[in-house]
Design an enzyme around this catalytic site. Structure first.
Site, PDB file in Angstrom:
ATOM      1  CD  GLU A 425       0.688   4.323   9.141  1.00  0.00           C
ATOM      2  OE1 GLU A 425       1.191   4.868   8.142  1.00  0.00           O
ATOM      3  OE2 GLU A 425      -0.346   3.640   9.088  1.00  0.00           O
ATOM      4  CG  HIS A 428       4.031   2.570   5.061  1.00  0.00           C
ATOM      5  ND1 HIS A 428       4.022   1.617   4.087  1.00  0.00           N
ATOM      6  CD2 HIS A 428       2.882   2.386   5.756  1.00  0.00           C
ATOM      7  CE1 HIS A 428       2.913   0.890   4.188  1.00  0.00           C
ATOM      8  NE2 HIS A 428       2.211   1.336   5.212  1.00  0.00           N
ATOM      9  CG  ASP A 501      -0.176  -0.637   3.365  1.00  0.00           C
ATOM     10  OD1 ASP A 501      -0.666   0.457   3.059  1.00  0.00           O
ATOM     11  OD2 ASP A 501       0.259  -0.905   4.503  1.00  0.00           O
TER      12      ASP A 501
HETATM   13 ZN    ZN Z   1       0.325   0.684   5.719  1.00  0.00          ZN
END
Ligand code: ZN
Ligand code: ADP
Ligand code: MG
Length: 609
Positions: A425, A428, A501
């Site tokens: 996370e 990202h 993703d």
């Molecule tokens: Zn992700």
């Protein structure tokens, strides 16, 4: 109410019948009759074995003296009536009680009524009650075949006004004319203007099409006849068509009014090109077309219909004189979302810190139904936390609940899984921060959600964007791939956590090539078109299979380049990645400001060195 009445009368009838049957039966079974001959009767009389005698028109009923050995055995004898003028004398001298019944002289008509007509009437009543309740249970199915009992849903007053519909200004504008027409039809007919007979509300699910139709009826203050497209399509051919006929007949009687056909694509599907065909639907559609042509719009009947698949509708429905107006009810923009939140916020008590603009920013792509749901979720959360007002935090939590599902606190992740999710996370978020130089996220959490996400990054909403540049799309792809990149850079190990993703990054890259003309290889050639624009918006290829293979290669190239870039970015900022991730593992949820603080402290420390 009606139901209860019929139930009560049914019970009363049933009770009455049982009562009658019971008394009849008891009279018969009370005693058993046994025939004897007249000479036996005379000998019984002589032996004083008779208690009493009832002289009927055709026979004598003889009650014997009770037998002391078996008193329960109460037999009654009878014998045919023999003309015997001495009978009365004989009985009197033997000291036997005798009488003749009055009731025996009943007229034959009353006997006939009592024994034949009354039971018949009673059974008829019970039978019809049974039939009634049976056919009610079956929803008027097979038993009412041929008789159209359309479930037309009539509202005298919908109670919804245009103020209840927010963020659909264009749609409201185009419906205002119709409302005015319903108010004063003469104004239009005087000049000779013909108003559209029907308007078709088109848009994705949950944007407020049904609500708008009700609002039009509410504003115009006219009755609202509504029926869903699937109500017309029945098992039996011809039922749908007769429902359409019925609907229009009823509506014309109560004009001015609005007929609303929801989900009209269920009947209005194009007749060409579907194999096998569906006779019922086709007949229904034909009937609808005929009715729309036949009725006189100057009387003030307006037909509204809603659909989210306008492209499947039969062309005949869309030609002038039928649904010639199209009202687009699209997903609301930023302003629209804020307005919708305000409308639904009116129904709940709000704390002072509530800022609907922020929520609207965070909910790009949400439709009215989602937003209404969010406000309600927020209120539920406030109640469960024992508050009497909804706070901003409740609203944010509700947004996440609607988007990603509820927090799943009982799901236990291993320490290693937690680390992986945290780095993923933060990967990202960090990629976003390094490319844009601004705070990238509102919140990062590694508390799992019911809808499957193990961690969750809530993007920081910027302004509403309608256009994206090529660079921005590439940046976005890098951000999407940075989660997996972080796993590889730090742990040298990859997991299944990146599937969503990957899907989104690939879709973006493919759209760049096939729809936005952003590849060197194909330039401005369009290779895909969108179907079902208002539903899932699925792209359909319009190119040859060789080109399609080439497209795949170009897409792969874009993705590979972006992935390399993501890895480079993270490698260059490894210190920040580690620090923020460790912090996240400790706290499980961090907000955007915390994220930026740590990031800034790391980079300023680096620049001093
Ligand atoms: Zn992700
Ligand atoms: P549709 O028919 O387009 O699928 P609905 O009209 O049934 O959507 O909307 C469902 C619910 O969502 C409505 O009852 C209302 O509470 C809410 N809603 C949807 N759009 C709006 C809007 N524009 N303004 C206010 N509420 C809305
Ligand atoms: Mg609807």
């Amino acid at each position: 109410m009606q139901n209860r009445k019929s139930l009560i009368s049914y019970i009363i009838t049933a009770l009455l019948i049982t009562l009658i049957i019971n008394t009849l039966l008891s009279r018969v079974s009370q005693s058993s009759l046994e025939e004897i001959d007249y000479s036996r009767f005379l000998s019984m009389l002589k032996n004083n074995e008779i208690e009493s005698v009832e002289i009927q028109s055709d026979r004598l009923l003889i009650t014997p003296v009770e037998d002391e050995n078996s008193p329960a055995d109460k037999k009654i004898y009878y014998t045919g009536y023999l003309y015997d003028p001495e009978l009365v004398n004989k009985l009197e001298s033997a000291g036997v009680k005798f009488s003749t019944p009055v009731t025996d002289k009943q007229s034959p008509i009353i006997t006939f009524i009592l024994s034949w007509i009354l039971p018949f009437v009673l059974f008829y009543i019970v039978g019809s009650f049974l039939m009634n309740s049976l056919s009610k249970k079956m929803g008027g199915g097979a038993m009412s075949f041929g008789k159209s009992n359309a479930k037309i849903y009539i509202e005298k007053k919908t109670g919804v006004t245009l103020n209840d519909v927010a963020g659909q200004e264009e749609a409201k504008e185009s419906l205002k004319e119709i409302i005015d027409f319903l108010h004063k039809p003469e104004k239009y007919t005087k000049i000779g203007a013909k108003l559209p007979k029907g308007a078709l509300l088109v848009g994705p699910p949950g944007t407020g099409k049904t609500l708008l139709a009700k609002a039009v009826a509410g504003e115009a203050n006219v009755p609202f006849f509504s029926l869903s497209g699937s109500d017309f399509v029945e098992m039996f051919v011809g039922v749908g068509a007769s429902r359409v006929r019925d609907l229009f007949k009823q509506a014309e009687k109560s004009a001015p009014c609005i007929i609303f056909i929801d989900e009209i694509d269920a009947i209005g599907k194009s007749r060409e090109g579907n194999m096998g065909g569906n006779d019922e639907r086709e007949q229904t559609l034909n009937q609808l077309l005929a009715e729309m042509d036949g009725f006189d719009s100057s009387k003030g009947v307006v037909i509204l219909a809603a659909t989210n698949r306008p492209e499947v509708l039969d062309k005949a429905l869309l030609r002038p004189g039928r649904f010639d107006r199209r009202v687009i009810v699209d997903k609301p923009d930023l302003k629209g979302r804020e307005a919708i939140l305000r409308v639904h916020g009116k129904n709940v008590k709000l704390a002072d810190d509530v800022n609907f603009e922020e929520i609207a920013l965070a909910t790009a792509g949400a439709v009215g139904a989602d937003l209404a749901n969010m406000v309600n979720e927020a209120a539920l959360r406030a109640v469960s936390l024992g508050r009497d007002r909804v706070q901003q935090a409740d609203l944010f939590e509700a947004v996440e609940t609607v988007i990603a599902g509820k927090e799943k606190k009982d799901r236990i992740m291993t320490e290693e899984e937690k680390r992986l999710v945290a780095y993923h996370e933060v990967g990202h978020a960090l990629a976003a921060a390094m490319q844009k130089q601004t705070q990238p996220v509102h919140k990062i959490t590694i508390v799992p959600r019911t809808m499957g996400a193990l961690g969750y990054t809530m993007q920081m909403p910027e302004k509403e964007k309608y256009l994206m540049s090529k660079d921005e799309i590439l940046e976005q792809i890098v951000v999407l791939l940075a989660g997996r990149a972080a796993e590889e850079v730090v742990f040298n190990k990859i997991t299944t956590g990146a599937s969503n993703d990957i899907e989104r990054a690939t879709e973006l890259a493919r759209q760049m090539v096939t729809m936005y003309g952003m590849s060197d290889k194909f330039g401005m050639m369009g290779l895909e078109s969108i179907q079902n624009r208002y539903l899932d918006g699925r792209p359909v290829q319009t190119c040859s299979s060789e080109t399609s293979a080439e497209v795949d290669r170009v897409v792969l190239q874009i993705i590979a380049q972006c992935y390399e870039k993501a890895k480079t970015l993270l490698n260059d900022n490894l210190e920040a990645l580690n620090k923020i991730s460790e912090h996240l593992i400790q706290k499980e949820t961090i907000m955007g400001e915390e994220f930026m603080e740590i990031l800034n402290s790391v980079s300023s420390a680096n620049s001093i060195e």
